[in-house]
Motif scaffolding. Structure first.
Motif, mmCIF file in Angstrom:
data_model
loop_
_atom_site.group_PDB
_atom_site.id
_atom_site.type_symbol
_atom_site.label_atom_id
_atom_site.label_comp_id
_atom_site.label_asym_id
_atom_site.label_seq_id
_atom_site.Cartn_x
_atom_site.Cartn_y
_atom_site.Cartn_z
ATOM 1 N N ALA A 684 10.384 -23.329 19.435
ATOM 2 C CA ALA A 684 10.691 -23.578 18.021
ATOM 3 C C ALA A 684 11.644 -24.761 17.893
ATOM 4 O O ALA A 684 12.612 -24.894 18.654
ATOM 5 N N THR A 685 11.358 -25.603 16.887
ATOM 6 C CA THR A 685 12.202 -26.789 16.656
ATOM 7 C C THR A 685 12.828 -26.819 15.261
ATOM 8 O O THR A 685 13.687 -27.648 14.991
ATOM 9 N N LYS A 686 12.373 -25.928 14.385
ATOM 10 C CA LYS A 686 12.887 -25.921 13.012
ATOM 11 C C LYS A 686 12.550 -24.582 12.369
ATOM 12 O O LYS A 686 11.819 -23.754 12.941
ATOM 13 N N LEU A 687 13.063 -24.402 11.166
ATOM 14 C CA LEU A 687 12.791 -23.197 10.387
ATOM 15 C C LEU A 687 11.991 -23.561 9.149
ATOM 16 O O LEU A 687 12.287 -24.551 8.474
ATOM 17 N N LYS A 688 11.007 -22.752 8.861
ATOM 18 C CA LYS A 688 10.243 -22.873 7.618
ATOM 19 C C LYS A 688 10.708 -21.770 6.669
ATOM 20 O O LYS A 688 10.771 -20.595 7.054
ATOM 21 N N SER A 766 19.591 -22.621 2.226
ATOM 22 C CA SER A 766 19.670 -23.203 3.566
ATOM 23 C C SER A 766 19.649 -22.077 4.584
ATOM 24 O O SER A 766 20.381 -21.089 4.436
ATOM 25 N N ALA A 767 18.808 -22.216 5.604
ATOM 26 C CA ALA A 767 18.697 -21.210 6.661
ATOM 27 C C ALA A 767 19.001 -21.866 7.998
ATOM 28 O O ALA A 767 18.619 -23.023 8.242
ATOM 29 N N SER A 768 19.676 -21.113 8.856
ATOM 30 C CA SER A 768 19.997 -21.666 10.179
ATOM 31 C C SER A 768 20.035 -20.558 11.215
ATOM 32 O O SER A 768 20.307 -19.388 10.899
ATOM 33 N N SER A 769 19.736 -20.937 12.453
ATOM 34 C CA SER A 769 19.878 -20.053 13.600
ATOM 35 C C SER A 769 20.125 -20.945 14.806
ATOM 36 O O SER A 769 19.206 -21.620 15.292
ATOM 37 N N GLU A 770 21.385 -20.987 15.215
ATOM 38 C CA GLU A 770 21.815 -21.922 16.242
ATOM 39 C C GLU A 770 21.408 -23.343 15.838
ATOM 40 O O GLU A 770 21.816 -23.815 14.795
ATOM 41 N N SER A 771 20.561 -24.008 16.609
ATOM 42 C CA SER A 771 20.240 -25.414 16.291
ATOM 43 C C SER A 771 19.097 -25.552 15.289
ATOM 44 O O SER A 771 18.801 -26.649 14.821
ATOM 45 N N LYS A 773 17.141 -25.256 11.767
ATOM 46 C CA LYS A 773 17.536 -25.299 10.354
ATOM 47 C C LYS A 773 16.301 -25.447 9.466
ATOM 48 O O LYS A 773 15.270 -25.958 9.878
ATOM 49 N N GLY A 774 16.452 -24.990 8.232
ATOM 50 C CA GLY A 774 15.384 -25.144 7.248
ATOM 51 C C GLY A 774 15.941 -24.985 5.846
ATOM 52 O O GLY A 774 17.027 -24.405 5.654
ATOM 53 N N ASN A 775 15.233 -25.513 4.869
ATOM 54 C CA ASN A 775 15.725 -25.505 3.488
ATOM 55 C C ASN A 775 14.589 -25.179 2.522
ATOM 56 O O ASN A 775 13.414 -25.378 2.807
#
Length: 781
Positions: A684-688, A766-771, A773-775
């Motif tokens: 995983a590289t980002k959050l949706k 805004s959502a995050s989990s360690e590195s 991120k997603g918006n």
């Protein structure tokens, strides 16, 4: 030219004058915001003060309805039960001094008392049907008025069902649906519950003749005159479709004696009628206006659909003369954390997912559900079995029986104009001790409250009732000759695969193996376990189609809590957060292709995936590609579990796993009708981040409740099902996150419940989990 202008001016003046003359004087007052709430450990002294006008509730929590009495954890095995109170200050304009005032609570769990300005005005048993009270004589117009409501959701021998510590589902507390306050003149259209007239009260619409060429709609309207003198009124009733007038009838110079009531019956003929059915849920509106001296003094809009449910001599169902098998599902009305306190929009979204999942029918188990959900069923074309509360409990007392009789009566009075209702489940589900005379009275109530042909009661026993509800596990365990009446498979696909005494071979399995092979599977249990559920539901549904049942309803649409149990009941086709499991796509693929073209790959296609690839589709043929190379082109499966299916699935057997892109292409007559692509997930590289709208955008003014999803995705936008970390949310706007637990991912997706405020605004998330991120940004309108 000058004279023409004068004539036109006069016409405008007349129209404006007429418009001003027809002033609507009845009013719905919004009262769902700014309630005060507290859970209370009562003593006699405290209890004697809470309902009074002078009681100081300033330290209580301020809430909006719908509202749950307690935010629960995700797994609810120690649900809060107790006493809670709601208080609300309302002001009725001084100009309404001589008007009628009615207060309705759409649901109040479970035993309630209502006070107006310190005076007890109502006591009500039952938490699923509305509490409706005429509060006119207790209200002070032009002044502040205090509504106080005491609720008790502890175990109750009058209402049943069995105690929570062995109930197997939850009865959450609170004013969990909305409230309505109406003011009316003293001549008005009655409320069917308050009118308490058999097959009467309010506006009651039936269909003596159903035909596309020409249908007849019968309208019975109940009017009340609370003036001491007789009054003359005019009744105007207008049928509209999509805002256009279809027919209109008028009853002029109708006299109602002082302090009396009257019922008016009219028949309206509709030529070229647009009939209601699951495929074409056509709806009409009936506008009923009561006029006195040319002024509208009351009006009501009643939505209806023209349809006819009939059974042939083989007990098969016909809707408007067309033979129809109803593929259905059961539904509990629970959300995680907030229990029953769903917004009207959330109710619609639940119904939309059911329709989108390939279903035309819902059994509302095991209690009356929200008016908003019933409205959604009408709109979407979902046939309904409407049920009173009842499950594995019968109390041999007059109080209990009378409660059940009253529930059946008021359920029909509430829901009788919904075209979606096929039958009334006026029975206590899985209750062996129901006596025949009790069932007979419930059946009699059904036909008294809704007289005429093609009206059906239904129940768990094959005695008395018009339709027999039989669960598949009971058919397996206790086969018996059927009586000459329609049969529906009321539940299937869960218990017969789970319980050691359900009639299959589970008694020979260790419990852990029995659980693995059951239909109770979480998304996080992995692909093989979800495919086991999908196998079970296919086998069971195919079996149901081999018998003479006119419908079946899988248990259950959504996962739910079991009251006392340490595990969530996971036989849902979607989980508690309304995320689909693979079995959801099996049912979706059973849709006719002219309604929805379905091609779904049931795999994550990673190194843990089975190499037998299942494709759910209603195409004639499916071609499967791996990394753009054709793996094969196949017809649907043909085996013992496909013999009666409309659209069996497709299985492709690959020898080994090879990472890359799987693509399934559905073909009809050799032409592509749709495709599905699954790419092997990478790191995983980002959050949706996205909202579940399901046909209803975020809405202000109703405490809208919505699911927010956060998925861990790779550079190909593929969800990584191995991701199970906690998500941190930062939200700018009037929004509450209702999760009591951490927002943690399961099978790559984390879910939060948002409760929106009552203001129109733009919300940023805004959502995050360690590195990662997603918006997301969305507008509440």
């Amino acid at each position: 030219m000058k004279y023409l202008k004068i004539v036109l001016l006069l016409i405008v003046v007349v129209i404006v004058f007429q418009f001003c003359k027809e002033v609507v004087t009845n009013e719905e007052i919004k009262i769902n915001e700014d309630w005060k709430f507290s859970k209370v450990e009562e003593s006699k002294d405290l209890d004697s003060k809470i309902h009074t006008v002078d009681f100081n509730d300033s330290a209580w929590e301020t809430v909006s309805l719908p509202h749950t009495a307690n935010i629960e954890p995700l797994t609810v095995n120690d649900q809060w039960q107790g006493i809670c109170w709601y208080r609300k200050t309302i002001t009725i304009p001084k100009s309404d001094n001589d008007k009628k005032v009615f207060l309705e609570l759409e649901a109040a769990m479970n035993y309630s008392k209502m006070y107006i300005n310190g005076i007890e005005v109502n006591e009500h048993q039952g938490g699923y049907l509305p509490v409706i009270v005429d509060i006119s004589k207790y209200i002070k117009a032009g002044d502040k008025n205090i509504i106080a409501v005491r609720l008790d959701n502890t175990d109750n021998l009058v209402t049943g069902p069995k105690p929570l510590n062995r109930l197997d589902f939850n009865m959450y507390g609170g004013l969990y649906r909305k409230a309505n306050l109406f003011t009316k003149e003293k001549i008005y259209i009655s409320h069917p519950v308050l009118a308490n007239k058999v097959a009467g009260g309010g506006v009651f619409i039936t269909y003596p003749k159903v035909s596309k060429a020409e249908s007849v709609v019968h309208v019975k309207t109940h009017l009340v005159n609370e003036y001491k003198d007789s009054k003359s009124i005019e009744l105007v009733q207008t049928v509209l479709r999509n805002g256009k007038v279809v027919e209109e009838i008028k009853s002029s110079d109708v006299r109602i004696e002082g302090e009396k009531d009257i019922e008016l019956s009219k028949q309206i003929t509709i030529v070229d009628a647009k009939l209601w059915s699951p495929k074409l849920p056509n709806l009409y509106s009936l506008e009923t206006k009561v006029l006195q001296d040319g002024k509208i003094i009351d009006q009501q809009t009643t939505r209806f659909g023209i349809r006819e449910f009939t059974f042939d001599d083989k007990h098969q169902l016909y809707i408007n003369g067309e033979k129809t098998f109803l593929r259905g599902v059961n539904r509990h009305q629970e959300y995680p954390y907030i229990g029953y306190a769903l917004s009207d929009n959330a109710q619609y979204r639940d119904a939309k997912k059911i329709k989108d999942g390939g279903f035309d029918y819902i059994r509302l188990s095991h209690y009356p559900q929200s008016p908003a959900f019933m409205d959604a069923c009408d709109e979407l074309g979902l046939v309904v079995i409407d049920a009173i509360m009842g499950w594995q409990f019968y109390n041999d007392t007059e109080d209990f029986r009378n409660y059940c009789y009253k529930s059946a009566t008021n359920l029909i009075r509430r829901d009788r104009n919904h075209p979606s209702v096929l039958a009334w489940e006026v029975s206590l589900n899985e209750t062996k001790t129901m006596p025949v005379y009790f069932m007979e009275e419930l059946n009699n109530i059904t036909h008294a409250e809704y007289p005429g042909k093609n009206v059906y009661s239904c129940g768990w026993k094959d005695d008395v009732y018009d339709i027999y509800l039989e669960a598949r596990q009971h058919r397996i365990l206790r086969p018996h000759p059927y009586k000459e009446k329609p049969i529906t498979v009321s539940e299937y696909g869960d218990w017969e695969y789970y319980s050691k005494n359900a009639g299959l071979n589970q008694d020979k399995m260790p419990k852990d193996i029995r659980t693995e092979k059951s239909s109770r599977q979480a998304r996080g249990f992995g692909e093989e376990r979800m495919m086991r559920q999908a196998y079970n539901v296919q086998e069971a549904h195919n079996d149901n189609l081999s018998m003479r049942a006119y419908s079946d309803s899988y248990w259950v649409m959504y996962d739910y809590n079991r009251g006392y149990h340490d595990d969530i009941e996971r036989s849902g086709l979607m989980d508690l957060f309304r995320l689909p499991k693979f079995a959801y796509y099996f049912y979706q693929s059973q849709r006719d292709i002219d309604e929805l073209k379905v091609v779904e790959l049931a795999t994550y296609w990673n190194d843990k995936s089975p190499t037998d690839i299942m494709v759910y589709s209603n195409a004639d043929e499916v071609a499967l590609y791996l990394n753009d190379e054709l793996v094969g082109k196949q017809k649907p499966n043909a085996n013992k579990n496909t013999t009666h299916l409309n659209h069996p699935p497709f299985t492709f057997s690959l020898k080994t796993f090879k990472p890359g892109t799987l693509k399934a292409v559905g073909l009809v007559d050799g032409k592509a009708i749709g495709e599905d692509v699954v790419i092997t997930p990478q790191k995983a590289t980002k959050l949706k981040v996205w909202l579940d709208e399901s046909g209803k955008a975020p809405t202000a003014g109703q405490s809208d409740t919505m699911f927010l999803y956060v998925a861990a995705i790779d550079d190909n936008d593929t969800v990584n099902p191995e991701f199970s970390e906690t998500i941190t949310l930062s939200i700018n706007g009037n929004v509450k996150v209702m999760n009591l637990d951490a927002v943690k991912a399961e099978a790559g997706i984390a879910s939060a419940i948002l409760q929106l405020g009552n203001t129109k605004e733009v919300i940023s998330v805004s959502a995050s989990s360690e590195s990662l991120k997603g918006n997301l940004e969305f507008e509440v309108k």
